[in-house]
Design a protein around this motif. Structure first.
Motif, PDB file in Angstrom:
ATOM      1  N   ILE A  12     -13.323 -65.339  87.367  1.00  2.00           N
ATOM      2  CA  ILE A  12     -12.185 -66.218  87.057  1.00  2.00           C
ATOM      3  C   ILE A  12     -12.201 -66.677  85.603  1.00  2.00           C
ATOM      4  CG2 ILE A  12     -13.185 -68.481  87.587  1.00  2.00           C
ATOM      5  CD1 ILE A  12      -9.731 -67.306  88.731  1.00  2.00           C
ATOM      6  N   TRP A  13     -13.385 -66.690  84.969  1.00  2.00           N
ATOM      7  CA  TRP A  13     -13.466 -67.182  83.589  1.00  2.00           C
ATOM      8  C   TRP A  13     -12.703 -66.290  82.624  1.00  2.00           C
ATOM      9  CZ3 TRP A  13     -14.701 -72.008  83.143  1.00  2.00           C
ATOM     10  CH2 TRP A  13     -15.519 -72.588  84.113  1.00  2.00           C
ATOM     11  N   PHE A  14     -12.669 -64.992  82.884  1.00  2.68           N
ATOM     12  CA  PHE A  14     -11.863 -64.086  82.047  1.00  2.68           C
ATOM     13  C   PHE A  14     -10.382 -64.446  82.149  1.00  2.68           C
ATOM     14  CE2 PHE A  14     -15.603 -61.418  83.170  1.00  2.68           C
ATOM     15  CZ  PHE A  14     -16.098 -61.227  81.888  1.00  2.68           C
ATOM     16  N   LEU A  15      -9.954 -64.747  83.378  1.00  2.00           N
ATOM     17  CA  LEU A  15      -8.553 -65.124  83.597  1.00  2.00           C
ATOM     18  C   LEU A  15      -8.235 -66.467  82.947  1.00  2.00           C
ATOM     19  CD1 LEU A  15      -8.205 -63.947  87.286  1.00  2.00           C
ATOM     20  CD2 LEU A  15      -6.823 -63.143  85.379  1.00  2.00           C
ATOM     21  N   SER A  19      -5.428 -67.139  80.194  1.00  3.05           N
ATOM     22  CA  SER A  19      -4.354 -68.118  80.402  1.00  3.05           C
ATOM     23  C   SER A  19      -4.263 -69.103  79.234  1.00  3.05           C
ATOM     24  CB  SER A  19      -4.571 -68.883  81.712  1.00  3.05           C
ATOM     25  OG  SER A  19      -5.664 -69.754  81.618  1.00  3.05           O
ATOM     26  N   VAL A  20      -5.405 -69.510  78.680  1.00  5.63           N
ATOM     27  CA  VAL A  20      -5.401 -70.420  77.529  1.00  5.63           C
ATOM     28  C   VAL A  20      -4.765 -69.742  76.318  1.00  5.63           C
ATOM     29  CG1 VAL A  20      -6.882 -71.610  75.854  1.00  5.63           C
ATOM     30  CG2 VAL A  20      -7.366 -71.795  78.296  1.00  5.63           C
ATOM     31  N   ILE A  21      -5.141 -68.484  76.068  1.00  8.03           N
ATOM     32  CA  ILE A  21      -4.573 -67.739  74.939  1.00  8.03           C
ATOM     33  C   ILE A  21      -3.064 -67.567  75.123  1.00  8.03           C
ATOM     34  CG2 ILE A  21      -4.523 -65.491  73.777  1.00  8.03           C
ATOM     35  CD1 ILE A  21      -7.554 -65.285  74.433  1.00  8.03           C
ATOM     36  N   ALA A  22      -2.648 -67.159  76.329  1.00  9.66           N
ATOM     37  CA  ALA A  22      -1.219 -66.946  76.595  1.00  9.66           C
ATOM     38  C   ALA A  22      -0.429 -68.239  76.422  1.00  9.66           C
ATOM     39  CB  ALA A  22      -1.026 -66.394  78.012  1.00  9.66           C
ATOM     40  N   ILE A 113      -1.378 -59.545  77.846  1.00 15.71           N
ATOM     41  CA  ILE A 113      -1.911 -60.476  78.867  1.00 15.71           C
ATOM     42  C   ILE A 113      -1.098 -60.365  80.149  1.00 15.71           C
ATOM     43  CG2 ILE A 113      -2.173 -62.926  79.451  1.00 15.71           C
ATOM     44  CD1 ILE A 113      -2.998 -63.370  76.507  1.00 15.71           C
ATOM     45  N   ALA A 114       0.235 -60.248  80.021  1.00 16.69           N
ATOM     46  CA  ALA A 114       1.092 -60.106  81.204  1.00 16.69           C
ATOM     47  C   ALA A 114       0.736 -58.847  81.998  1.00 16.69           C
ATOM     48  CB  ALA A 114       2.561 -60.059  80.790  1.00 16.69           C
ATOM     49  N   SER A 115       0.373 -57.774  81.289  1.00 16.33           N
ATOM     50  CA  SER A 115       0.005 -56.517  81.965  1.00 16.33           C
ATOM     51  C   SER A 115      -1.433 -56.541  82.473  1.00 16.33           C
ATOM     52  CB  SER A 115       0.163 -55.338  80.998  1.00 16.33           C
ATOM     53  OG  SER A 115       1.477 -55.265  80.517  1.00 16.33           O
ATOM     54  N   LEU A 116      -2.299 -57.210  81.714  1.00 13.84           N
ATOM     55  CA  LEU A 116      -3.733 -57.160  82.011  1.00 13.84           C
ATOM     56  C   LEU A 116      -4.166 -58.163  83.080  1.00 13.84           C
ATOM     57  CD1 LEU A 116      -6.206 -55.591  80.994  1.00 13.84           C
ATOM     58  CD2 LEU A 116      -6.596 -57.417  79.337  1.00 13.84           C
ATOM     59  N   ALA A 117      -3.464 -59.303  83.173  1.00 15.64           N
ATOM     60  CA  ALA A 117      -3.882 -60.358  84.105  1.00 15.64           C
ATOM     61  C   ALA A 117      -3.973 -59.880  85.564  1.00 15.64           C
ATOM     62  CB  ALA A 117      -2.961 -61.574  83.984  1.00 15.64           C
ATOM     63  N   PRO A 118      -2.977 -59.111  86.078  1.00 15.25           N
ATOM     64  CA  PRO A 118      -3.137 -58.622  87.454  1.00 15.25           C
ATOM     65  C   PRO A 118      -4.334 -57.692  87.618  1.00 15.25           C
ATOM     66  CG  PRO A 118      -0.857 -58.393  86.735  1.00 15.25           C
ATOM     67  CD  PRO A 118      -1.667 -58.752  85.534  1.00 15.25           C
ATOM     68  N   LEU A 119      -4.631 -56.902  86.580  1.00 13.25           N
ATOM     69  CA  LEU A 119      -5.797 -56.009  86.644  1.00 13.25           C
ATOM     70  C   LEU A 119      -7.095 -56.809  86.637  1.00 13.25           C
ATOM     71  CD1 LEU A 119      -4.650 -53.197  84.179  1.00 13.25           C
ATOM     72  CD2 LEU A 119      -4.646 -53.147  86.674  1.00 13.25           C
ATOM     73  N   ALA A 158      -4.792 -64.273  93.168  1.00 15.40           N
ATOM     74  CA  ALA A 158      -3.760 -65.295  92.986  1.00 15.40           C
ATOM     75  C   ALA A 158      -3.667 -65.740  91.525  1.00 15.40           C
ATOM     76  CB  ALA A 158      -4.051 -66.497  93.881  1.00 15.40           C
ATOM     77  N   PHE A 159      -4.807 -65.992  90.876  1.00 17.83           N
ATOM     78  CA  PHE A 159      -4.805 -66.429  89.482  1.00 17.83           C
ATOM     79  C   PHE A 159      -4.251 -65.344  88.562  1.00 17.83           C
ATOM     80  CE2 PHE A 159      -6.547 -70.573  88.563  1.00 17.83           C
ATOM     81  CZ  PHE A 159      -7.150 -70.949  89.749  1.00 17.83           C
ATOM     82  N   GLY A 160      -4.608 -64.097  88.840  1.00 16.10           N
ATOM     83  CA  GLY A 160      -4.093 -62.991  88.028  1.00 16.10           C
ATOM     84  C   GLY A 160      -2.578 -62.927  88.060  1.00 16.10           C
ATOM     85  N   LEU A 161      -1.995 -63.064  89.249  1.00 18.60           N
ATOM     86  CA  LEU A 161      -0.534 -63.044  89.387  1.00 18.60           C
ATOM     87  C   LEU A 161       0.094 -64.293  88.779  1.00 18.60           C
ATOM     88  CD1 LEU A 161      -0.250 -61.670  93.034  1.00 18.60           C
ATOM     89  CD2 LEU A 161       0.204 -60.433  90.908  1.00 18.60           C
TER      90      LEU A 161
END
Length: 201
Positions: A12-15, A19-22, A113-119, A158-161
């Motif tokens: 979750i820390w990667f996500l 999220s902070v960067i985005a 980030i929008a493309s990578l977050a679900p991955l 859930a966090f990725g989406l």
């Protein structure tokens, strides 16, 4: 909140970093991409008035260039105001390309980030599944480890989406906004060129 982060495990820390960067980039673009800042309402008419009054000086051109992105485009035209129409248009187009590049700053990162977050969420899901299978042993499943694996799998998905959806919406919004700004800048630049060369005839 911290309990959720603990339940979601280390992926979750990667996500969270994403999220902070985005969020930071979206807020920066919202502040920068304001119509009043990019396309000041009366700027074209003021530039035409200065041109008609014959008060075009290097100092005025420099101030115009620092005024706004539209000012940068019109300043390129003013610098070549005595040149043939084609030269003036080329200088404006070159300035326009530079301005478009500045307007699009950080958009690639938001889109990535929008493309990578679900991955990244899917990666967390896989880690959770591995923990679920690791909970199986000869005497049966360890309930605590099984529950933790399920938490990791579901929370990361859930966090990725949750990160990807707003990032994608803002990416599309900024892209459409920039396209509209560029088109309007082109229209105002063409008006300026037409005014300058109409006065010569």
């Amino acid at each position: 909140m911290f309990a959720i982060l603990q339940a979601a495990g280390w992926p979750i820390w990667f996500l969270l970093v994403a999220s902070v960067i985005a969020t930071a980039l979206i807020l920066e673009r919202l502040m920068y991409l304001r119509r009043s800042r990019i396309l000041p309402a009366q700027l074209l008419s003021e530039v035409i008035r200065v041109f008609h009054n014959g008060k075009v000086t290097p100092d005025i051109i420099d101030k115009l260039e620092e005024n706004s992105p539209l000012g940068r485009v019109l300043a390129a035209g003013l610098r070549n105001v005595d040149a043939p129409r084609e030269v003036m248009r080329e200088s404006i187009e070159e300035a326009g390309l530079g301005v478009a590049h500045v307007l699009e700053r950080f958009l690639t990162t938001i889109g990535t980030i929008a493309s990578l977050a679900p991955l990244m969420g899917l990666f967390g899901t896989v880690v959770g599944m591995i923990e679920i299978f690791g909970a199986q042993n000869g005497s049966g499943a360890n309930p605590a480890q099984l529950a933790h694996g399920i938490s990791v799998a579901l929370y990361n998905t859930a966090f990725g989406l949750l990160i990807a959806m707003p990032a994608l919406v803002f990416y599309r919004h900024f892209r459409a906004l920039i396209d509209s700004f560029v088109i309007e800048m082109e229209q105002q630049a063409v008006k300026f060129v037409d005014t300058v060369h109409a006065d010569r005839k």
